[in-house]
Write a protein that holds these residues in place. Structure first.
Motif, mmCIF file in Angstrom:
data_model
loop_
_atom_site.group_PDB
_atom_site.id
_atom_site.type_symbol
_atom_site.label_atom_id
_atom_site.label_comp_id
_atom_site.label_asym_id
_atom_site.label_seq_id
_atom_site.Cartn_x
_atom_site.Cartn_y
_atom_site.Cartn_z
ATOM 1 N N ALA A 25 46.869 51.595 36.268
ATOM 2 C CA ALA A 25 47.213 50.294 35.708
ATOM 3 C C ALA A 25 48.595 49.865 36.187
ATOM 4 N N THR A 42 45.999 38.833 39.683
ATOM 5 C CA THR A 42 44.566 38.661 39.897
ATOM 6 C C THR A 42 44.053 39.587 40.997
ATOM 7 N N ARG A 47 43.611 43.090 39.607
ATOM 8 C CA ARG A 47 42.427 43.154 38.739
ATOM 9 C C ARG A 47 41.142 43.129 39.560
ATOM 10 N N GLU A 48 41.162 42.382 40.654
ATOM 11 C CA GLU A 48 39.991 42.351 41.535
ATOM 12 C C GLU A 48 39.691 43.738 42.090
ATOM 13 N N LYS A 80 41.930 47.404 38.675
ATOM 14 C CA LYS A 80 43.070 47.933 37.937
ATOM 15 C C LYS A 80 43.342 47.091 36.684
ATOM 16 N N THR A 81 43.788 47.766 35.640
ATOM 17 C CA THR A 81 44.218 47.069 34.431
ATOM 18 C C THR A 81 45.631 46.539 34.664
ATOM 19 N N VAL A 82 45.858 45.301 34.274
ATOM 20 C CA VAL A 82 47.165 44.688 34.513
ATOM 21 C C VAL A 82 47.754 44.170 33.200
ATOM 22 N N CYS A 106 46.305 38.263 33.496
ATOM 23 C CA CYS A 106 46.405 39.680 33.169
ATOM 24 C C CYS A 106 45.401 40.085 32.095
ATOM 25 N N ASP A 107 45.200 41.394 31.957
ATOM 26 C CA ASP A 107 44.334 41.894 30.893
ATOM 27 C C ASP A 107 45.005 41.734 29.539
ATOM 28 N N THR A 163 40.477 40.105 25.181
ATOM 29 C CA THR A 163 39.783 39.821 26.438
ATOM 30 C C THR A 163 39.733 38.325 26.704
#
Length: 266
Positions: A92, A107, A110-111, A114-116, A132-133, A197
């Motif tokens: 992450a 972005t 995340r693509e 990975k958790t951001v 972001c997450d 989310t």
């Protein structure tokens, strides 16, 4: 297994007085294995970071300002983030900045699965918050002083006003309706995950509550049942009988049914 988090701090855009608090907050989600702060350390505005770097084992990354009025912090942070992505050593990323220039980086990470996390001020542009997450507001960190002198942000880094918080009743009601089962109930954990989310900047502290349960129980339009890890939430008036009671009644009725008689001819 605990997620390994790369914490990348835009020191030009973040006060050193948040260092301990932001690391403590991120520790809730994983283990910060990479901690780097980017800035032109020759600048007087970054002198406050000196003690914090040693205290929290944050590696200082020197980024020279080659042109007056510009800095290369953004580029250095982005390059390092991509290097870390392809190294495969972290799960992450935490981007500590209020600069919208990091939106595309978020972005892209995340693509790649990975958790951001993004950590920034309340006036961080909506684009970065949504990219972001999870977005964490610096002002909500418990021990951060309210009178912090914030470093001047690069031109266009953040809007003048903080994005408005969504209407709480609308947000929570929609969340319950969308995340609940057919009986109208949803577990508190599932409810919290759904809210974060759909709205990465959601945080009960934004509304004056330390925890989600406290926030939910204070709303007259919601109702809860259960305790501990079994708390469930519903919109008041949408359910008549708690499902748990129905299940218990059904089990009790089933236990009273006489056993089927055996055929003596067999």
């Amino acid at each position: 297994m605990t997620d390994r988090i790369a914490v990348l701090i835009d020191a030009d855009n973040t006060s050193h007085r948040y260092a301990a608090d932001l690391l403590a907050e991120l520790a809730k989600f994983g283990r910060p294995t990479v901690k780097r702060a980017y800035g032109d350390w020759r600048s007087d505005s970054l002198k406050g970071w000196a003690a914090k770097l040693n205290q929290h084992a944050i590696s200082p990354e020197q980024t020279m300002a080659y042109t007056v009025g510009k800095n290369s912090t953004d580029s250095a942070l982005i390059i390092d983030a991509m290097d870390l992505l392809y190294s495969g050593n972290v799960d992450a990323f935490a981007i500590v900045s209020s600069d919208s220039d990091f939106t595309r980086l978020a972005t892209r990470l995340r693509e790649s699965g990975k958790t951001v996390y993004a950590v920034g001020r309340s006036n961080t542009p909506q684009a970065l918050q949504e990219a972001c997450d999870r977005f964490i507001r610096l002002e909500l960190l418990d021990s951060a002083p309210e009178d912090i002198a914030v470093p001047a942000a690069p031109e266009g880094a953040a809007s003048a006003d903080a994005p408005a918080l969504p209407n709480l009743q609308s947000l929570l009601t929609r969340g319950v309706n969308n995340a609940s089962d057919d009986d109208g109930w949803v577990s508190l954990a599932t409810f919290g995950n759904y809210l974060r989310t759909t709205y990465p900047a959601f945080d009960p502290r934004s509304y004056g509550f330390a925890k989600l349960l406290d926030l939910v129980q204070a709303q007259p339009f919601l109702t809860t049942e259960g305790s501990g890890n079994a708390v469930r939430v519903s919109v008041k008036g949408r359910t008549t009988t708690a499902p748990a009671k129905k299940v218990a009644a059904a089990k009790k009725a089933a236990s009273k049914k006489p056993a089927a008689k055996k055929d003596p001819k067999k």
